[in-house]
Design a protein around this motif. Sequence first.
Motif, PDB file in Angstrom:
ATOM      1  N   GLN A 245       0.817  -1.217   0.000  1.00  0.00           N
ATOM      2  CA  GLN A 245       0.000   0.000   0.000  1.00  0.00           C
ATOM      3  C   GLN A 245       0.848   1.263   0.000  1.00  0.00           C
ATOM      4  N   GLU A 246       1.862   1.284   0.853  1.00  0.00           N
ATOM      5  CA  GLU A 246       2.646   2.505   1.057  1.00  0.00           C
ATOM      6  C   GLU A 246       3.936   2.541   0.248  1.00  0.00           C
ATOM      7  N   LYS A 247       4.327   1.372  -0.313  1.00  0.00           N
ATOM      8  CA  LYS A 247       5.571   1.262  -1.082  1.00  0.00           C
ATOM      9  C   LYS A 247       6.787   1.666  -0.244  1.00  0.00           C
ATOM     10  N   VAL A 248       6.787   1.207   0.989  1.00  0.00           N
ATOM     11  CA  VAL A 248       7.917   1.410   1.898  1.00  0.00           C
ATOM     12  C   VAL A 248       8.151   0.121   2.679  1.00  0.00           C
ATOM     13  N   VAL A 249       9.396  -0.092   3.116  1.00  0.00           N
ATOM     14  CA  VAL A 249       9.711  -1.214   3.993  1.00  0.00           C
ATOM     15  C   VAL A 249      10.369  -0.682   5.259  1.00  0.00           C
ATOM     16  N   THR A 250      10.152  -1.390   6.359  1.00  0.00           N
ATOM     17  CA  THR A 250      10.792  -1.049   7.630  1.00  0.00           C
ATOM     18  C   THR A 250      11.624  -2.242   8.069  1.00  0.00           C
ATOM     19  N   PRO A 251      12.954  -2.139   8.007  1.00  0.00           N
ATOM     20  CA  PRO A 251      13.797  -3.267   8.404  1.00  0.00           C
ATOM     21  C   PRO A 251      13.567  -3.655   9.862  1.00  0.00           C
ATOM     22  N   VAL A 252      13.743  -4.932  10.172  1.00  0.00           N
ATOM     23  CA  VAL A 252      13.631  -5.405  11.549  1.00  0.00           C
ATOM     24  C   VAL A 252      14.678  -4.679  12.405  1.00  0.00           C
ATOM     25  N   GLY A 253      14.233  -4.144  13.545  1.00  0.00           N
ATOM     26  CA  GLY A 253      15.150  -3.421  14.433  1.00  0.00           C
ATOM     27  C   GLY A 253      15.280  -1.950  14.101  1.00  0.00           C
ATOM     28  N   SER A 254      14.484  -1.466  13.140  1.00  0.00           N
ATOM     29  CA  SER A 254      14.541  -0.056  12.743  1.00  0.00           C
ATOM     30  C   SER A 254      13.149   0.549  12.799  1.00  0.00           C
ATOM     31  N   THR A 255      13.095   1.866  12.968  1.00  0.00           N
ATOM     32  CA  THR A 255      11.820   2.592  12.929  1.00  0.00           C
ATOM     33  C   THR A 255      11.738   3.463  11.675  1.00  0.00           C
ATOM     34  N   LYS A 256      12.765   3.378  10.836  1.00  0.00           N
ATOM     35  CA  LYS A 256      12.830   4.210   9.641  1.00  0.00           C
ATOM     36  C   LYS A 256      12.221   3.487   8.452  1.00  0.00           C
ATOM     37  N   GLU A 257      11.287   4.157   7.783  1.00  0.00           N
ATOM     38  CA  GLU A 257      10.677   3.613   6.572  1.00  0.00           C
ATOM     39  C   GLU A 257      11.526   3.975   5.356  1.00  0.00           C
ATOM     40  N   ILE A 258      11.726   2.993   4.484  1.00  0.00           N
ATOM     41  CA  ILE A 258      12.552   3.200   3.294  1.00  0.00           C
ATOM     42  C   ILE A 258      11.705   2.979   2.054  1.00  0.00           C
ATOM     43  N   ALA A 259      11.663   3.967   1.188  1.00  0.00           N
ATOM     44  CA  ALA A 259      10.837   3.884  -0.024  1.00  0.00           C
ATOM     45  C   ALA A 259      11.428   2.883  -1.010  1.00  0.00           C
ATOM     46  N   ILE A 260      10.557   2.142  -1.672  1.00  0.00           N
ATOM     47  CA  ILE A 260      10.983   1.177  -2.687  1.00  0.00           C
ATOM     48  C   ILE A 260      10.131   1.337  -3.939  1.00  0.00           C
ATOM     49  N   ASP A 261      10.701   0.971  -5.049  1.00  0.00           N
ATOM     50  CA  ASP A 261       9.987   0.983  -6.330  1.00  0.00           C
ATOM     51  C   ASP A 261      10.138  -0.390  -6.953  1.00  0.00           C
ATOM     52  N   ILE A 262       9.158  -1.248  -6.764  1.00  0.00           N
ATOM     53  CA  ILE A 262       9.216  -2.602  -7.310  1.00  0.00           C
ATOM     54  C   ILE A 262       7.839  -3.009  -7.826  1.00  0.00           C
ATOM     55  N   ARG A 263       7.858  -4.010  -8.701  1.00  0.00           N
ATOM     56  CA  ARG A 263       6.608  -4.648  -9.097  1.00  0.00           C
ATOM     57  C   ARG A 263       6.523  -5.982  -8.374  1.00  0.00           C
ATOM     58  N   VAL A 264       5.346  -6.267  -7.794  1.00  0.00           N
ATOM     59  CA  VAL A 264       5.164  -7.482  -7.013  1.00  0.00           C
ATOM     60  C   VAL A 264       4.296  -8.474  -7.788  1.00  0.00           C
ATOM     61  N   LEU A 265       4.856  -9.676  -7.985  1.00  0.00           N
ATOM     62  CA  LEU A 265       4.125 -10.789  -8.570  1.00  0.00           C
ATOM     63  C   LEU A 265       4.043 -11.883  -7.518  1.00  0.00           C
ATOM     64  N   ALA A 266       2.993 -12.690  -7.559  1.00  0.00           N
ATOM     65  CA  ALA A 266       2.834 -13.773  -6.589  1.00  0.00           C
ATOM     66  C   ALA A 266       2.232 -14.994  -7.280  1.00  0.00           C
ATOM     67  N   THR A 267       2.553 -16.169  -6.763  1.00  0.00           N
ATOM     68  CA  THR A 267       1.985 -17.408  -7.297  1.00  0.00           C
ATOM     69  C   THR A 267       1.353 -18.217  -6.182  1.00  0.00           C
ATOM     70  N   THR A 268       0.399 -19.047  -6.556  1.00  0.00           N
ATOM     71  CA  THR A 268      -0.221 -19.978  -5.613  1.00  0.00           C
ATOM     72  C   THR A 268      -0.820 -21.138  -6.386  1.00  0.00           C
ATOM     73  N   ASN A 269      -0.880 -22.295  -5.739  1.00  0.00           N
ATOM     74  CA  ASN A 269      -1.556 -23.444  -6.347  1.00  0.00           C
ATOM     75  C   ASN A 269      -2.825 -23.790  -5.586  1.00  0.00           C
ATOM     76  N   ARG A 270      -3.266 -22.868  -4.741  1.00  0.00           N
ATOM     77  CA  ARG A 270      -4.449 -23.102  -3.917  1.00  0.00           C
ATOM     78  C   ARG A 270      -5.621 -22.218  -4.332  1.00  0.00           C
ATOM     79  N   ASN A 271      -6.811 -22.612  -3.895  1.00  0.00           N
ATOM     80  CA  ASN A 271      -8.004 -21.793  -4.079  1.00  0.00           C
ATOM     81  C   ASN A 271      -7.978 -20.717  -3.002  1.00  0.00           C
ATOM     82  N   MET A 272      -7.647 -19.500  -3.383  1.00  0.00           N
ATOM     83  CA  MET A 272      -7.434 -18.448  -2.393  1.00  0.00           C
ATOM     84  C   MET A 272      -8.712 -18.034  -1.672  1.00  0.00           C
ATOM     85  N   LEU A 273      -9.855 -18.147  -2.321  1.00  0.00           N
ATOM     86  CA  LEU A 273     -11.118 -17.817  -1.645  1.00  0.00           C
ATOM     87  C   LEU A 273     -11.381 -18.807  -0.517  1.00  0.00           C
TER      88      LEU A 273
END
Length: 394
Positions: A245-273
């Motif tokens: 949603q926000e296009k940011v990541v927060t590393p474990v142990g940090s409170t600083k948000e870091i902006a990222i620019d990526i495209r996200v793809l995902a796969t599944t072999n299950r019925n997600m509903l």
Amino acid sequence: MTNYLIDAGDADFTQTICSALDKRGVEWSILADEGSVQTISKERHLIISETSKACDVHSDTFETYLRSHKITKVFVLVANSETFGIKVKRNGAIKYFHMPVNFSESSHVNSFYLNLFLEQFLAKHVNLPCDDPETADLVDLLCKLAGSNASVLINGPTGTGKEVVAKILHAKSARKDEAFIAVNCAAIPENMLESMLFGHEKGAFTGALQANVGLFRAAHSGTILLDEISEMPLTLQSKLLRVLQEKVVTPVGSTKEIAIDIRVLATTNRNMLQEIQANKFREDLFYRLNVFPVSTCALKSRPLDIPAIAAHLLTRNVTENGTPKVLSAEALNKLVQHEWPGNVRELDNVIQRAEILSCADEIGHTDIVFDNELTLRPRNTIEALNSKLDVKVG
């Protein structure tokens, strides 16, 4: 930009090759179209039939012809030959492929040999070997979808090429020159997955001796594939939702948000509903990932793809000037008629097994041994194979 120039001197050859490349989503240009030649990349491959009337590959002027069009390699298909083989001429610049193909007919054998020819010059080109109209439609959809940054959820049975679909989406996108990172969500322990994805600071937890940027930041400007996303723990799903949603990541142990620019793809072999109804997957994350759903089909529902996939599997480990083994008509028919409960992964096993069992350049139907023959009927593997092994001593 494309690497492939098609000589239009032989109409039947040109139509067949261009149609086959279109099915795979591979760009090409006609050599006679001087305007399109300007869009060709530096590494120019000429695809030609020896019967072409446009240029004589045996003439003394052909070398001048190649230089004038800045062509680096020529792939020549000789049709209706009684033998299959590869001849290399002029320091590898010209390769002749002799194949028993009749373009005016449609058969599993012709499809196999045509795709075997394609594999010789598409080996390093990300594409989906196919001949089935439904799969070709999927490839066409992927080519259109590649230009978007929308998240894509790829659903399909195990072993149907979901990761190949993801690689095509990346290879045909504006991000193609950046990183493509695939993450198997089922293979990483739950307590490590968050730091693997989003990174961590030095000392964030026991064993964190140095900072780690994480895979999302490593894929910045590129594409990340979340393979088997349905296996992701619920506790991490909410954090992934925020990243999307926000296009940011927060590393474990940090409170600083870091902006990222990526495209996200995902796969599944299950019925997600069903996964959502069972409270195993967040509904809001599903809709965030499912901006554009894509499905891959079981191999048994697209038998016309089998000759093309078999050709790909037979050529993948062949050296540049080597000759792949081929399948007889009987062997091809046996492959096409099988149910394929294990999909392409099972076909891969069968092809590797046949290459080992075959004592000749052509794989016969007796060299084809399916997985169920090894696991259901015989007590052990050798009982299934002993009738196919011809051991000669002395």
